[in-house]
Write an enzyme that holds these catalytic residues in place. Structure first.
Site, mmCIF file in Angstrom:
data_model
loop_
_atom_site.group_PDB
_atom_site.id
_atom_site.type_symbol
_atom_site.label_atom_id
_atom_site.label_comp_id
_atom_site.label_asym_id
_atom_site.label_seq_id
_atom_site.Cartn_x
_atom_site.Cartn_y
_atom_site.Cartn_z
ATOM 1 N N ASP A 6 -15.775 -59.577 8.782
ATOM 2 C CA ASP A 6 -17.007 -58.884 8.383
ATOM 3 C C ASP A 6 -16.685 -57.899 7.255
ATOM 4 O O ASP A 6 -17.128 -56.748 7.274
ATOM 5 C CB ASP A 6 -17.636 -58.187 9.588
ATOM 6 C CG ASP A 6 -19.102 -57.825 9.343
ATOM 7 O OD1 ASP A 6 -19.692 -58.312 8.355
ATOM 8 O OD2 ASP A 6 -19.654 -57.041 10.138
ATOM 9 N N LYS A 17 -17.257 -45.020 18.863
ATOM 10 C CA LYS A 17 -18.135 -46.190 18.789
ATOM 11 C C LYS A 17 -18.406 -46.665 20.211
ATOM 12 O O LYS A 17 -17.465 -46.929 20.962
ATOM 13 C CB LYS A 17 -17.479 -47.285 17.960
ATOM 14 C CG LYS A 17 -18.367 -48.505 17.754
ATOM 15 C CD LYS A 17 -17.776 -49.430 16.703
ATOM 16 C CE LYS A 17 -18.681 -50.630 16.451
ATOM 17 N NZ LYS A 17 -18.153 -51.497 15.382
ATOM 18 N N MET A 22 -18.676 -41.203 4.919
ATOM 19 C CA MET A 22 -19.267 -41.966 3.824
ATOM 20 C C MET A 22 -18.589 -43.332 3.727
ATOM 21 O O MET A 22 -17.379 -43.416 3.592
ATOM 22 C CB MET A 22 -19.133 -41.244 2.482
ATOM 23 C CG MET A 22 -19.914 -42.006 1.392
ATOM 24 S SD MET A 22 -19.704 -41.351 -0.254
ATOM 25 C CE MET A 22 -20.819 -39.963 -0.220
HETATM 26 P P1 ADP Z 1 -21.286 -51.588 13.410
HETATM 27 O O1 ADP Z 1 -20.442 -52.620 14.086
HETATM 28 O O2 ADP Z 1 -22.497 -51.222 14.185
HETATM 29 O O3 ADP Z 1 -21.563 -51.959 11.964
HETATM 30 P P2 ADP Z 1 -19.265 -49.739 12.439
HETATM 31 O O4 ADP Z 1 -17.978 -49.734 13.195
HETATM 32 O O5 ADP Z 1 -19.280 -50.494 11.159
HETATM 33 O O6 ADP Z 1 -20.421 -50.223 13.417
HETATM 34 O O7 ADP Z 1 -19.713 -48.230 12.160
HETATM 35 C C1 ADP Z 1 -21.000 -47.949 11.614
HETATM 36 C C2 ADP Z 1 -20.889 -46.899 10.504
HETATM 37 O O8 ADP Z 1 -20.360 -45.680 11.031
HETATM 38 C C3 ADP Z 1 -19.949 -47.278 9.367
HETATM 39 O O9 ADP Z 1 -20.586 -48.079 8.388
HETATM 40 C C4 ADP Z 1 -19.517 -45.912 8.840
HETATM 41 O O10 ADP Z 1 -20.486 -45.391 7.968
HETATM 42 C C5 ADP Z 1 -19.489 -45.043 10.096
HETATM 43 N N1 ADP Z 1 -18.132 -44.977 10.686
HETATM 44 C C6 ADP Z 1 -17.617 -45.830 11.595
HETATM 45 N N2 ADP Z 1 -16.354 -45.503 11.937
HETATM 46 C C7 ADP Z 1 -16.030 -44.408 11.225
HETATM 47 C C8 ADP Z 1 -14.855 -43.568 11.142
HETATM 48 N N3 ADP Z 1 -13.756 -43.806 11.879
HETATM 49 N N4 ADP Z 1 -14.882 -42.496 10.308
HETATM 50 C C9 ADP Z 1 -15.987 -42.256 9.575
HETATM 51 N N5 ADP Z 1 -17.121 -42.981 9.606
HETATM 52 C C10 ADP Z 1 -17.170 -44.056 10.423
HETATM 53 MG MG MG Z 2 -20.200 -52.156 10.406
HETATM 54 MG MG MG Z 3 -19.840 -54.619 13.382
#
Ligand code: ADP
Ligand code: MG
Ligand code: MG
Length: 334
Positions: free
Chosen positions: A155, A55, A115
């Protein structure tokens, strides 16, 4: 070519994102999500040949009150600071992080094949109650752990829970997380569909009671495949309606978690004691690919083979081993 149309600015941004030691250890594979705070990518670890999820957290987009100064004087976003201190089977594991002038690169374990519960719910259109209870119990356990450690996620919603093909759930996205404090919070920082009526009205909030509401909404969406309320007015009225098929144990739980009266609302402990969350679940009865109507082979292929920039096709699997002992729902006694 596409490159010619790319503005100078965006190529500078790419440099910013990958700049620093991160790129020496990880290679981009594909984009798996993007949001307000940067973006999320599948990446390949060059040192241990593992797939991870990275991320990218843009420093200029982290709110001024979402930073913490560590004991050794380092300035970190709450998201990274908190994830670094947390260890729980139903919360995503942060492996390491990097930093350059503009970004933090947060390297996490890849859970499942990317997913999240939002997509799962779209594909299933309502999950059988026992299976939903098993998934929900994992979420409630994770949040109970956070609260016990003085942490609020702030969140909680379907998009922020990722699922693997054995229905093992993990809470992700600590971008709004913070420590519980004596001083109530004023600003709401989640998604309004998951917000409780008293917080929508602008009342200061402690936090745990808001998270219980948000988990209630998540459970409702998981079981019924639709939001409990369609708009702010309906949330303020908080008149919950259920399909006739809903069990009375589920009604008891959701009426408790989404009680508009904060004093009477269930606590996380009340929820953990509920009959519905503790029902017997035979996970073997559910096949992930049947439940979501997915082609097994397509997912496995997507999951395991990637063509790297410099040529070779790599075959990898990184799924976390499923620990039977960590399945929260009780098995039958016979
Ligand atoms: P944001 O803060 O932009 O919402 P997230 O941390 O929620 O970012 O990540 C966005 C998306 O990426 C998640 O909704 C999920 O689908 C995918 N994702 C994030 N982290 C993981 C992970 N460790 N393993 C698998 N999918 C992930
Ligand atoms: Mg998110
Ligand atoms: Mg977020």
């Amino acid at each position: 070519s596409d490159n010619q149309h790319e503005s100078k600015e965006s190529s500078v941004n790419r440099e910013d994102m990958y700049g620093g030691d991160y790129s020496e250890n990880y290679q981009f594979i594909k984009q798996i999500g993007s949001g307000g705070f940067g973006c999320v990518q599948l990446a390949y670890g060059l040192i241990d040949n593992k797939l991870v999820v990275t991320k990218f957290v843009k420093k200029s987009k982290v709110y001024s009150d979402s930073w913490i100064v560590t004991e050794d004087g380092r300035r970190l976003p709450n998201e990274i600071y908190l994830l670094n201190r947390i260890q729980h089977p139903f919360i995503v594991n942060m492996i390491e992080f990097y930093e350059n002038d503009s970004y933090f690169q947060l390297v996490m374990e890849k859970h499942g094949f990317g997913m999240d519960l939002f997509e799962f719910i779209e594909k299933t259109n309502g999950v059988p109650e026992p299976l939903a209870a098993n998934i929900s119990k994992q979420l409630v356990d994770a949040v109970d752990y956070l609260h016990s450690n003085g942490i609020l996620h702030r969140d909680i919603k379907d998009e922020n829970v990722v699922l693997d093909d054995r229905f093992h759930a993990k809470l992700i996205d600590f971008g709004s997380a913070t420590y519980i404090s004596d001083k109530p919070f004023k600003a709401f920082c989640g998604t309004f569909e998951y917000c409780s009526p008293e917080v929508l009205r602008g009342n200061p909030y402690r936090g745990p009671e808001l998270e219980v509401w948000a988990i209630g909404v998540t459970i409702y969406v998981l079981v019924f495949g639709r939001n409990p309320f369609s708009g702010i007015e309906e949330i303020l009225k908080s008149a919950l309606e259920f399909p006739d098929s809903a069990s009375s144990d589920l009604l008891n739980l959701l009426n408790g978690m989404m009680n508009r009266c904060v004093e009477d609302r269930f606590s996380v402990c009340d929820a953990l004691k509920s009959k519905w969350l503790n029902q017997t679940v035979f996970l073997d009865n559910y096949d992930f690919y049947d439940v979501c109507d997915l082609e097994r082979s397509s997912v496995e292929f997507q999951n395991s083979r990637y063509i790297l920039d410099d040529g070779p096709v790599v075959s990898l699997t990184t799924s976390t081993p499923y620990r039977k002992s960590s399945v929260p729902a009780k098995r039958s006694l016979d």
